[in-house]
Design a protein around this motif. Structure first.
Motif, PDB file in Angstrom:
ATOM      1  N   GLY A  71       3.109   5.646   4.125  1.00 14.31           N
ATOM      2  CA  GLY A  71       2.090   6.700   4.064  1.00 14.31           C
ATOM      3  C   GLY A  71       2.019   7.429   5.390  1.00 14.31           C
ATOM      4  N   VAL A 129      -2.806   6.476   9.199  1.00 15.82           N
ATOM      5  CA  VAL A 129      -3.217   5.198   8.594  1.00 15.82           C
ATOM      6  C   VAL A 129      -2.268   4.084   9.036  1.00 15.82           C
ATOM      7  CG1 VAL A 129      -3.570   3.961   6.430  1.00 15.82           C
ATOM      8  CG2 VAL A 129      -4.301   6.338   6.616  1.00 15.82           C
ATOM      9  N   GLY A 147      -8.789   4.170   0.428  1.00 14.65           N
ATOM     10  CA  GLY A 147      -8.482   3.500   1.695  1.00 14.65           C
ATOM     11  C   GLY A 147      -9.261   2.221   1.917  1.00 14.65           C
ATOM     12  N   GLU A 204      -4.573   6.793  -4.485  1.00 11.04           N
ATOM     13  CA  GLU A 204      -5.702   7.263  -5.296  1.00 11.04           C
ATOM     14  C   GLU A 204      -5.363   8.528  -6.089  1.00 11.04           C
ATOM     15  OE1 GLU A 204      -5.563   6.737  -2.052  1.00 11.04           O
ATOM     16  OE2 GLU A 204      -6.779   8.130  -0.875  1.00 11.04           O
ATOM     17  N   PRO A 226       2.026   5.522  -1.088  1.00  6.62           N
ATOM     18  CA  PRO A 226       1.549   6.904  -1.151  1.00  6.62           C
ATOM     19  C   PRO A 226       1.777   7.502  -2.539  1.00  6.62           C
ATOM     20  CG  PRO A 226       3.753   6.897  -0.243  1.00  6.62           C
ATOM     21  CD  PRO A 226       3.442   5.473  -0.617  1.00  6.62           C
ATOM     22  N   TRP A 227       1.316   8.739  -2.701  1.00  5.45           N
ATOM     23  CA  TRP A 227       1.372   9.372  -4.019  1.00  5.45           C
ATOM     24  C   TRP A 227       2.694  10.112  -4.253  1.00  5.45           C
ATOM     25  CZ3 TRP A 227       2.502  14.384  -3.524  1.00  5.45           C
ATOM     26  CH2 TRP A 227       2.256  14.968  -2.276  1.00  5.45           C
ATOM     27  N   ASN A 228       3.471  10.403  -3.197  1.00 10.67           N
ATOM     28  CA  ASN A 228       4.547  11.390  -3.401  1.00 10.67           C
ATOM     29  C   ASN A 228       5.786  10.828  -4.085  1.00 10.67           C
ATOM     30  OD1 ASN A 228       5.321  10.017  -1.085  1.00 10.67           O
ATOM     31  ND2 ASN A 228       6.234  11.823  -0.133  1.00 10.67           N
ATOM     32  N   ILE A 242       0.882  -1.176   0.000  1.00  9.48           N
ATOM     33  CA  ILE A 242       0.000   0.000   0.000  1.00  9.48           C
ATOM     34  C   ILE A 242       0.913   1.218   0.000  1.00  9.48           C
ATOM     35  CG2 ILE A 242      -1.855   1.203   1.229  1.00  9.48           C
ATOM     36  CD1 ILE A 242      -2.488  -1.517   2.609  1.00  9.48           C
ATOM     37  N   LEU A 253      11.855  10.268  11.906  1.00  7.52           N
ATOM     38  CA  LEU A 253      12.211   9.778  10.573  1.00  7.52           C
ATOM     39  C   LEU A 253      13.590  10.279  10.141  1.00  7.52           C
ATOM     40  CD1 LEU A 253      11.414   8.092   8.162  1.00  7.52           C
ATOM     41  CD2 LEU A 253      10.373  10.108   7.151  1.00  7.52           C
ATOM     42  N   ASN A 259      -7.671  -1.161   2.991  1.00  6.42           N
ATOM     43  CA  ASN A 259      -8.128  -1.855   4.195  1.00  6.42           C
ATOM     44  C   ASN A 259      -8.498  -3.308   3.889  1.00  6.42           C
ATOM     45  OD1 ASN A 259      -8.835  -1.813   6.990  1.00  6.42           O
ATOM     46  ND2 ASN A 259     -10.957  -1.995   6.326  1.00  6.42           N
ATOM     47  N   VAL A 288      -5.467  -5.265   4.096  1.00  2.00           N
ATOM     48  CA  VAL A 288      -5.051  -5.440   5.499  1.00  2.00           C
ATOM     49  C   VAL A 288      -5.911  -6.502   6.196  1.00  2.00           C
ATOM     50  CG1 VAL A 288      -4.881  -4.263   7.740  1.00  2.00           C
ATOM     51  CG2 VAL A 288      -4.184  -3.072   5.632  1.00  2.00           C
ATOM     52  N   LYS A 336      -1.809  -1.812  -4.063  1.00  7.89           N
ATOM     53  CA  LYS A 336      -2.774  -0.732  -4.269  1.00  7.89           C
ATOM     54  C   LYS A 336      -2.014   0.592  -4.349  1.00  7.89           C
ATOM     55  CE  LYS A 336      -5.086   1.995  -1.730  1.00  7.89           C
ATOM     56  NZ  LYS A 336      -4.934   3.184  -2.612  1.00  7.89           N
ATOM     57  N   PRO A 337      -1.994   1.207  -5.536  1.00  8.81           N
ATOM     58  CA  PRO A 337      -1.373   2.526  -5.659  1.00  8.81           C
ATOM     59  C   PRO A 337      -2.218   3.578  -4.937  1.00  8.81           C
ATOM     60  CG  PRO A 337      -1.852   1.558  -7.832  1.00  8.81           C
ATOM     61  CD  PRO A 337      -2.553   0.729  -6.813  1.00  8.81           C
ATOM     62  N   CYS A 369       8.591  12.766   2.817  1.00  5.68           N
ATOM     63  CA  CYS A 369       8.540  12.297   4.209  1.00  5.68           C
ATOM     64  C   CYS A 369       9.712  12.849   5.003  1.00  5.68           C
ATOM     65  CB  CYS A 369       8.530  10.782   4.244  1.00  5.68           C
ATOM     66  SG  CYS A 369       9.869  10.049   3.316  1.00  5.68           S
TER      67      CYS A 369
HETATM   68  P1  NAD Z   1      -2.017   8.145   3.287  1.00 11.18           P
HETATM   69  O1  NAD Z   1      -1.698   7.435   4.553  1.00 11.18           O
HETATM   70  O2  NAD Z   1      -3.206   8.992   3.220  1.00 11.18           O
HETATM   71  O3  NAD Z   1      -2.179   7.079   2.097  1.00 11.18           O
HETATM   72  C1  NAD Z   1      -1.188   6.119   1.825  1.00 11.18           C
HETATM   73  C2  NAD Z   1      -1.863   4.896   1.211  1.00 11.18           C
HETATM   74  O4  NAD Z   1      -2.692   4.276   2.183  1.00 11.18           O
HETATM   75  C3  NAD Z   1      -2.764   5.229   0.022  1.00 11.18           C
HETATM   76  O5  NAD Z   1      -2.606   4.231  -0.953  1.00 11.18           O
HETATM   77  C4  NAD Z   1      -4.161   5.184   0.643  1.00 11.18           C
HETATM   78  O6  NAD Z   1      -5.196   4.890  -0.257  1.00 11.18           O
HETATM   79  C5  NAD Z   1      -3.985   4.054   1.646  1.00 11.18           C
HETATM   80  N1  NAD Z   1      -4.956   4.064   2.741  1.00 11.18           N
HETATM   81  C6  NAD Z   1      -5.668   5.118   3.228  1.00 11.18           C
HETATM   82  N2  NAD Z   1      -6.447   4.709   4.256  1.00 11.18           N
HETATM   83  C7  NAD Z   1      -6.215   3.385   4.433  1.00 11.18           C
HETATM   84  C8  NAD Z   1      -6.689   2.410   5.349  1.00 11.18           C
HETATM   85  N3  NAD Z   1      -7.561   2.708   6.295  1.00 11.18           N
HETATM   86  N4  NAD Z   1      -6.216   1.141   5.261  1.00 11.18           N
HETATM   87  C9  NAD Z   1      -5.290   0.815   4.319  1.00 11.18           C
HETATM   88  N5  NAD Z   1      -4.815   1.693   3.406  1.00 11.18           N
HETATM   89  C10 NAD Z   1      -5.254   2.970   3.467  1.00 11.18           C
HETATM   90  O7  NAD Z   1      -0.678   8.955   2.893  1.00 11.18           O
HETATM   91  P2  NAD Z   1      -0.442   9.928   1.631  1.00 11.18           P
HETATM   92  O8  NAD Z   1      -1.199  11.179   1.836  1.00 11.18           O
HETATM   93  O9  NAD Z   1      -0.632   9.175   0.364  1.00 11.18           O
HETATM   94  O10 NAD Z   1       1.120  10.212   1.772  1.00 11.18           O
HETATM   95  C11 NAD Z   1       1.640  11.208   2.569  1.00 11.18           C
HETATM   96  C12 NAD Z   1       2.168  10.630   3.864  1.00 11.18           C
HETATM   97  O11 NAD Z   1       3.084   9.579   3.587  1.00 11.18           O
HETATM   98  C13 NAD Z   1       2.954  11.656   4.666  1.00 11.18           C
HETATM   99  O12 NAD Z   1       2.627  11.512   6.025  1.00 11.18           O
HETATM  100  C14 NAD Z   1       4.406  11.243   4.425  1.00 11.18           C
HETATM  101  O13 NAD Z   1       5.282  11.637   5.452  1.00 11.18           O
HETATM  102  C15 NAD Z   1       4.284   9.764   4.307  1.00 11.18           C
HETATM  103  N6  NAD Z   1       5.405   9.189   3.554  1.00 11.18           N
HETATM  104  C16 NAD Z   1       6.344   8.475   4.242  1.00 11.18           C
HETATM  105  C17 NAD Z   1       7.439   7.956   3.571  1.00 11.18           C
HETATM  106  C18 NAD Z   1       8.503   7.188   4.304  1.00 11.18           C
HETATM  107  O14 NAD Z   1       9.265   6.499   3.648  1.00 11.18           O
HETATM  108  N7  NAD Z   1       8.586   7.289   5.612  1.00 11.18           N
HETATM  109  C19 NAD Z   1       7.574   8.160   2.195  1.00 11.18           C
HETATM  110  C20 NAD Z   1       6.595   8.888   1.527  1.00 11.18           C
HETATM  111  C21 NAD Z   1       5.508   9.392   2.216  1.00 11.18           C
END
Ligand code: NAD
Length: 491
Positions: A229, A233, A210, A180, A152-154, A150, A421, A214, A217, A177-178, A286
């Motif tokens: 992410g 979450v 999400g 959204e 994130p977008w960044n 699972i 981090l 989920n 998960v 799951k990429p 991050c």
């Molecule tokens: P997010 O947690 O909103 O989403 C990440 C992924 O989780 C998405 O694919 C989303 O659809 C999925 N998701 C959302 N709710 C869920 C649930 N209840 N159960 C399972 N999956 C679920 O994060 P984001 O907005 O995409 O990314 C930004 C965050 O990611 C920031 O907090 C950033 O610091 C963090 N990040 C961390 C790293 C790292 O390596 N530490 C790297 C990049 C981004």
């Protein structure tokens, strides 16, 4: 730009592109607010189908040699390199990163794929001395089974490969799951793996939100969940899986990263480090720094120089190479940024730069519907009660915190957040550097460098609330394999 979403727009399950029954959603260009294409939200039933396919494909995939499995990844490696420019543009158009960063995302992906595929020819266990002369003893690694990824977008191309490349080479099958916000990148990566002829069911991709994450998960046939992410979450996933026997979870989350600038800092290095760390990727890494902890002896000069640059930083079309900062990814990110800027004001900080709402002339023509923000910089005395100093904003929101005293005090402030981090120190004094190295509570520490950057052969993961069992680079091997003992009577 001429590129458009083309080809099958659905999920990739069991070696086929399947039409989704889920509601449609748009991929939006953050620079313009225009739609890039329509995708469909994966439903729990579609995730279930993907998990079933992955489970069925596991026995035959694990039976292949490491080198045979890695062949598929080498094909991906060459494609990522051959299509570097084109894929970099897709990353930029879908998540708004400035173009050199869009391409860097693709570069990092091939670094990861190269590392994982190359690793197929490296030792994967240990020969262990035994207490008994005739006994041979080994530590062998076995793939865990189905790995749910699972992401994130960044870093929409790199992070999926941080998860998946190692998982696949080690003999696991994958359901991914990429994010959204970046379904187009998700589709392109899935097409690439499909093109390698990877056996049906070994790799599966379900688009969605999400609820689809989920469903991965919640499915107890998924043996390992790799998540990168937000902390919110990630912690909810840890609550569900942390104590479930037989299921493994590795989490990478956010931070409230800081740079310490001591009285022995080279201020050219310090200002460069701060600008890169606070504003690159519009503060949406991050590892981006949101706190600058600066010794009182150099604070005045540092502040003047940093503020000047923050006033000047070029915000603009992310496809234009002269742009430093593109838009943020979506409306919710704009809202969160403004909310935290307002909170900082309410908490009584002294605002130094407020380009949060950009003037019309500062954004590219025809881009009024994009998600534009500029730097927001403030100064405040250190106070652990201030939420703006404790919570991740994920935007160009930066606090300058002067300190007096020695490096111990600076590191105390640096560590006084729930996250761990990344962080950096700028100093030419070895005692200070070593103190920071040994006492900074972060997984990634940089010295006399910007607080950004990753190399796949290094550990990448956070401590405290930022991580658990890093789902990245070589650490991911621990989450996707079982270490087993194999002993053999040789008498
Ligand atoms: P997010 O947690 O909103 O989403 C990440 C992924 O989780 C998405 O694919 C989303 O659809 C999925 N998701 C959302 N709710 C869920 C649930 N209840 N159960 C399972 N999956 C679920 O994060 P984001 O907005 O995409 O990314 C930004 C965050 O990611 C920031 O907090 C950033 O610091 C963090 N990040 C961390 C790293 C790292 O390596 N530490 C790297 C990049 C981004």
């Amino acid at each position: 730009m001429s590129q458009q979403v083309t080809g099958p727009v659905g999920h990739y399950v069991d070696g086929e592109w399947i039409e989704s029954g889920g509601d449609p959603f748009e991929s939006v260009d953050p620079a313009t607010g225009e739609s890039l294409g329509e995708f469909h939200r994966g439903t729990p039933a579609e995730v279930e189908r993907a998990v079933r396919a992955a489970e069925d494909a596991f026995p035959a995939w694990r039976a292949l040699s490491y080198v045979d499995r890695a062949e598929h990844l080498w094909e991906v490696f060459h494609e990522l390199r051959d299509r570097h420019e084109e894929l970099g543009e897709i990353v930029t158009r879908e998540c708004g990163k400035e173009i050199s960063e869009g391409k860097a995302d693709v570069t990092e992906a091939w670094h990861m794929v190269e590392w994982a595929a190359g690793n197929a020819r490296h030792p994967h266990g240990d020969v262990v001395p035994s207490e008994i002369a005739e006994k041979d003893a080994y530590m062998r690694r076995k793939p865990r089974g189905v790995v749910g990824c699972i992401t994130p977008w960044n870093f929409p191309v790199a992070i999926p490969f941080w998860h998946m490349a190692v998982a696949l080479v080690e003999g696991n099958t994958v359901v991914w799951k990429p994010a959204e916000q970046t379904p187009w990148c998700g589709q392109v990566v899935a097409e690439m793996l499909d093109d390698t002829g990877v056996p049906d069911g070994v790799f599966n991709m379900v688009q969605g939100f999400g609820d689809a994450g989920n469903a991965i998960v919640e499915d107890d046939r998924v043996d390992t969940v790799l998540f990168t992410g937000s902390a919110e979450v990630g912690h909810s996933i840890a609550d569900k899986l942390g104590s479930e026997p037989g299921r493994e979870v590795a989490l990478e989350m956010g931070g409230k990263n800081a740079i310490v600038v001591t009285e022995h800092a080279d201020l050219d290095v310090a200002v460069h480090s701060a600008v890169m760390s606070a504003f690159k990727t519009t503060g949406q890494r991050c590892v981006s720094a949101e706190r600058l902890i600066v010794h009182e002896d150099v604070h005045g000069e540092f502040k003047t120089r940093f503020v000047d640059l923050a006033e000047d930083v070029a915000v603009g079309d992310p496809l234009d190479e002269s742009t430093f900062m593109g838009p943020v990814v979506d409306e919710s990110q704009v809202e969160k940024f403004h909310e935290y800027n307002g909170l900082a004001r309410e908490e009584g900080v002294d605002v130094l730069v407020d380009r949060a709402e950009l003037d019309e002339g500062e954004i590219p023509d025809g881009s009024a519907d994009g998600y534009w923000v500029g730097p927001f910089v403030y100064e405040t005395e250190y106070d652990p009660e201030l939420r703006c100093l404790q919570e991740e904003v994920f935007g160009p929101h930066v606090a300058l915190i002067p300190y007096s005293g020695d490096i111990e005090r600076a590191v105390e402030i640096h560590n006084d957040v729930p996250y761990g981090l990344a962080g950096a120190i700028v100093s030419e004094n070895y005692r200070q550097l070593n103190y920071y190295r040994d006492h900074g509570e972060v997984g990634l520490a940089y010295a006399n460098l910007p607080c950004i950057g990753a190399e796949v052969q290094l550990p990448f993961g956070g401590v405290k609330k930022s991580g658990k069992g890093a789902p990245s680079a070589r650490e991911v091997i621990e989450a996707v394999t079982e270490r087993t003992a194999w002993t053999l009577n040789n008498a």
